[in-house]
Design a protein around this motif. Structure first.
Motif, short mmCIF file in Angstrom:
data_model
loop_
_atom_site.label_atom_id
_atom_site.label_comp_id
_atom_site.label_asym_id
_atom_site.label_seq_id
_atom_site.Cartn_x
_atom_site.Cartn_y
_atom_site.Cartn_z
N GLY A 48 -5.63 1.63 -7.45
CA GLY A 48 -4.90 2.49 -6.52
C GLY A 48 -4.47 3.81 -7.12
O GLY A 48 -4.72 4.88 -6.56
N LEU A 49 -3.83 3.75 -8.28
CA LEU A 49 -3.31 4.98 -8.89
C LEU A 49 -4.41 5.96 -9.30
O LEU A 49 -4.25 7.17 -9.10
CB LEU A 49 -2.44 4.63 -10.11
CG LEU A 49 -1.16 3.84 -9.79
CD1 LEU A 49 -0.40 3.54 -11.08
CD2 LEU A 49 -0.27 4.61 -8.82
N PRO A 50 -5.55 5.49 -9.88
CA PRO A 50 -6.58 6.47 -10.29
C PRO A 50 -7.11 7.32 -9.14
O PRO A 50 -7.51 8.47 -9.36
CB PRO A 50 -7.68 5.57 -10.88
CG PRO A 50 -6.96 4.37 -11.37
CD PRO A 50 -5.87 4.14 -10.35
N HIS A 51 -7.12 6.80 -7.91
CA HIS A 51 -7.72 7.58 -6.83
C HIS A 51 -6.83 8.76 -6.44
O HIS A 51 -7.29 9.69 -5.78
CB HIS A 51 -8.06 6.69 -5.63
CG HIS A 51 -7.05 6.66 -4.53
ND1 HIS A 51 -5.97 5.83 -4.54
CD2 HIS A 51 -6.97 7.34 -3.35
CE1 HIS A 51 -5.28 5.99 -3.44
NE2 HIS A 51 -5.85 6.91 -2.70
N ILE A 85 11.04 11.66 -1.34
CA ILE A 85 10.71 10.43 -0.61
C ILE A 85 11.55 9.27 -1.15
O ILE A 85 12.06 8.44 -0.37
CB ILE A 85 9.21 10.11 -0.72
CG1 ILE A 85 8.38 11.23 -0.09
CG2 ILE A 85 8.89 8.78 -0.06
CD1 ILE A 85 8.70 11.52 1.36
N LEU A 86 11.70 9.19 -2.45
CA LEU A 86 12.54 8.14 -3.04
C LEU A 86 13.98 8.27 -2.55
O LEU A 86 14.62 7.27 -2.19
CB LEU A 86 12.49 8.21 -4.56
CG LEU A 86 11.18 7.78 -5.23
CD1 LEU A 86 11.26 8.00 -6.72
CD2 LEU A 86 10.86 6.32 -4.92
N ALA A 87 14.50 9.49 -2.54
CA ALA A 87 15.87 9.71 -2.08
C ALA A 87 16.01 9.35 -0.61
O ALA A 87 17.01 8.74 -0.20
CB ALA A 87 16.27 11.17 -2.31
N LEU A 88 15.01 9.73 0.19
CA LEU A 88 15.04 9.41 1.62
C LEU A 88 15.06 7.89 1.83
O LEU A 88 15.78 7.39 2.70
CB LEU A 88 13.82 10.02 2.31
CG LEU A 88 13.76 9.91 3.84
CD1 LEU A 88 14.87 10.74 4.48
CD2 LEU A 88 12.39 10.36 4.36
N TRP A 89 14.29 7.18 1.01
CA TRP A 89 14.25 5.72 1.14
C TRP A 89 15.59 5.10 0.78
O TRP A 89 16.01 4.11 1.37
CB TRP A 89 13.15 5.14 0.25
CG TRP A 89 12.56 3.89 0.83
CD1 TRP A 89 13.19 2.69 1.00
CD2 TRP A 89 11.24 3.71 1.36
NE1 TRP A 89 12.36 1.77 1.58
CE2 TRP A 89 11.16 2.37 1.82
CE3 TRP A 89 10.13 4.54 1.48
CZ2 TRP A 89 10.00 1.85 2.38
CZ3 TRP A 89 8.99 4.02 2.04
CH2 TRP A 89 8.92 2.70 2.49
N ALA A 243 0.44 8.51 -16.59
CA ALA A 243 1.78 9.02 -16.26
C ALA A 243 2.40 8.20 -15.12
O ALA A 243 3.58 7.84 -15.16
CB ALA A 243 1.69 10.49 -15.86
N ALA A 244 1.58 7.88 -14.10
CA ALA A 244 2.09 7.07 -12.99
C ALA A 244 2.45 5.67 -13.45
O ALA A 244 3.47 5.09 -13.05
CB ALA A 244 1.04 7.01 -11.87
N LEU A 245 1.62 5.10 -14.36
CA LEU A 245 1.91 3.78 -14.89
C LEU A 245 3.20 3.79 -15.71
O LEU A 245 3.97 2.82 -15.70
CB LEU A 245 0.75 3.29 -15.75
CG LEU A 245 -0.49 2.80 -15.00
CD1 LEU A 245 -1.62 2.48 -15.97
CD2 LEU A 245 -0.16 1.58 -14.17
N ALA A 246 3.43 4.88 -16.43
CA ALA A 246 4.66 5.00 -17.22
C ALA A 246 5.89 4.99 -16.31
O ALA A 246 6.91 4.36 -16.63
CB ALA A 246 4.62 6.27 -18.07
N LEU A 247 5.78 5.67 -15.17
CA LEU A 247 6.89 5.67 -14.22
C LEU A 247 7.12 4.27 -13.65
O LEU A 247 8.26 3.82 -13.52
CB LEU A 247 6.61 6.66 -13.09
CG LEU A 247 6.66 8.14 -13.46
CD1 LEU A 247 6.23 9.00 -12.28
CD2 LEU A 247 8.07 8.54 -13.91
N LEU A 248 6.01 3.58 -13.31
CA LEU A 248 6.13 2.22 -12.81
C LEU A 248 6.73 1.29 -13.87
O LEU A 248 7.56 0.44 -13.58
CB LEU A 248 4.77 1.68 -12.36
CG LEU A 248 4.25 2.12 -11.00
CD1 LEU A 248 2.85 1.57 -10.75
CD2 LEU A 248 5.19 1.68 -9.89
N GLY A 273 7.26 2.86 -4.53
CA GLY A 273 6.57 3.74 -5.48
C GLY A 273 5.31 4.32 -4.87
O GLY A 273 5.02 5.52 -5.02
N LEU A 274 4.54 3.48 -4.16
CA LEU A 274 3.34 3.98 -3.49
C LEU A 274 3.68 5.01 -2.43
O LEU A 274 2.98 6.01 -2.27
CB LEU A 274 2.58 2.82 -2.84
CG LEU A 274 1.56 2.07 -3.69
CD1 LEU A 274 0.94 0.95 -2.88
CD2 LEU A 274 0.50 3.00 -4.23
#
Length: 294
Positions: A48-51, A85-89, A243-248, A273-274
């Motif tokens: 998912g993340l690579p795309h 988006i995170l803040a909105l959630w 970088a995305a994996l590091a955040l996850l 996260g998605l």
């Protein structure tokens, strides 16, 4: 003489995964919630993340940036949108979930229809996301409750109401008016069937990791390979995925839960996260598609 189109590799992967899942579920074997969530997390991480990792190159090709300072600004805005988006959630989770479902419906149906046929595209995406509520309403309601509380679960009856009309409009406009190519039609029908019959997380795993993400990754790699050398292209994929994996991973290590609470925390980590990454990703693709169509 009609030219026979080869079967796209992502189509084969999706249909094969659907068949295996169907046989597995028919055998009455069952996966624990923790195992299923773990497989989902791995699938999203590896496929998912690579795309979405090619977004900076797509943005450059579309004219969103061309200089080092533009590259920095692009990444800053991308992250700012994700943070918003995170803040909105956190502030209005049910509204954020509803908006994410609408955005996802449009985005996912882009696998088959472009922006020149908006009604067929939106109807197909809506059907894809609403069909799971017909036979697995309680399961979907449970997931929405985890992601957005009781108000989130209140979206399920709305989706159940929309499912039938969305399928009807999709079949009429998508198949009769647009007449998709053979494999696209098979994919849509298989996706509708899987969305209806498979448990929600199983269907999402098969569709997102078996069809949607590989399709985008293959298509954009082919497009960009003509203007970007293979090594820099691979570095972008690896770098942004890392970088995305590091955040996850930072989110994962920040979880302070065990048992069922850990399952819920992992679900929130994956889907919220998605959502945060999907919105800027979709904006980049929409801009690129708009530019390509003049």
């Amino acid at each position: 003489m009609r030219v026979r189109r080869p079967v796209p590799p992502e189509t084969m992967a999706f249909l094969l995964a659907s068949l295996i899942a169907g046989l597995f579920l028919a055998s009455s074997m069952d996966l624990s919630a923790r195992t299923l969530i773990f497989v989902l997390l791995v699938g999203v991480s590896l496929l998912g993340l690579p795309h979405g990792a090619l977004d900076p190159l797509i943005a450059r090709q579309s004219g969103l940036w061309s200089t080092p300072s533009g590259f920095v600004a692009f990444n800053a805005i991308y992250l700012a949108i994700a943070a918003f988006i995170l803040a909105l959630w956190l502030l209005v989770p049910a509204l954020a979930l509803a908006a994410f479902l609408f955005i996802s419906a449009w985005h996912f149906a882009g696998d088959w229809f472009d922006r020149t046929v908006p009604v067929a595209r939106l109807a197909t995406g809506t059907a894809l996301l609403c069909l799971p509520t017909l036979l697995h309403g309680d399961g979907v309601s449970g997931i929405y409750s985890i992601l957005a509380g009781p108000a989130g679960a209140g979206l399920v009856p709305v989706q159940q109401y929309l499912a039938g009309p969305a399928v009807l409009v999709s079949l009429v406009l998508g198949f009769i008016v647009q007449k998709p190519v053979k494999w696209s039609a098979i994919e849509i029908l298989a996706a509708f069937l899987g969305a209806l019959l498979f448990p929600p997380l199983v269907f999402f795993l098969i569709y997102f990791c078996g069809l949607h993400s590989p399709r985008h990754l293959i298509a954009h790699t082919r497009t960009l390979s003509g203007v970007v050398r293979p090594k820099p292209l691979m570095l972008y994929v690896l770098g942004y995925t890392a970088a995305a994996l590091a955040l996850l991973a930072s989110g994962f290590w920040g979880l302070n839960a065990t048992g069922a609470a850990m399952n819920e925390a992992l679900l929130r980590l994956v889907f919220i996260g998605l959502a945060a990454l999907t919105v800027p990703h979709m904006l980049v693709l929409e801009y690129a598609e708009r530019r390509s169509h003049g």
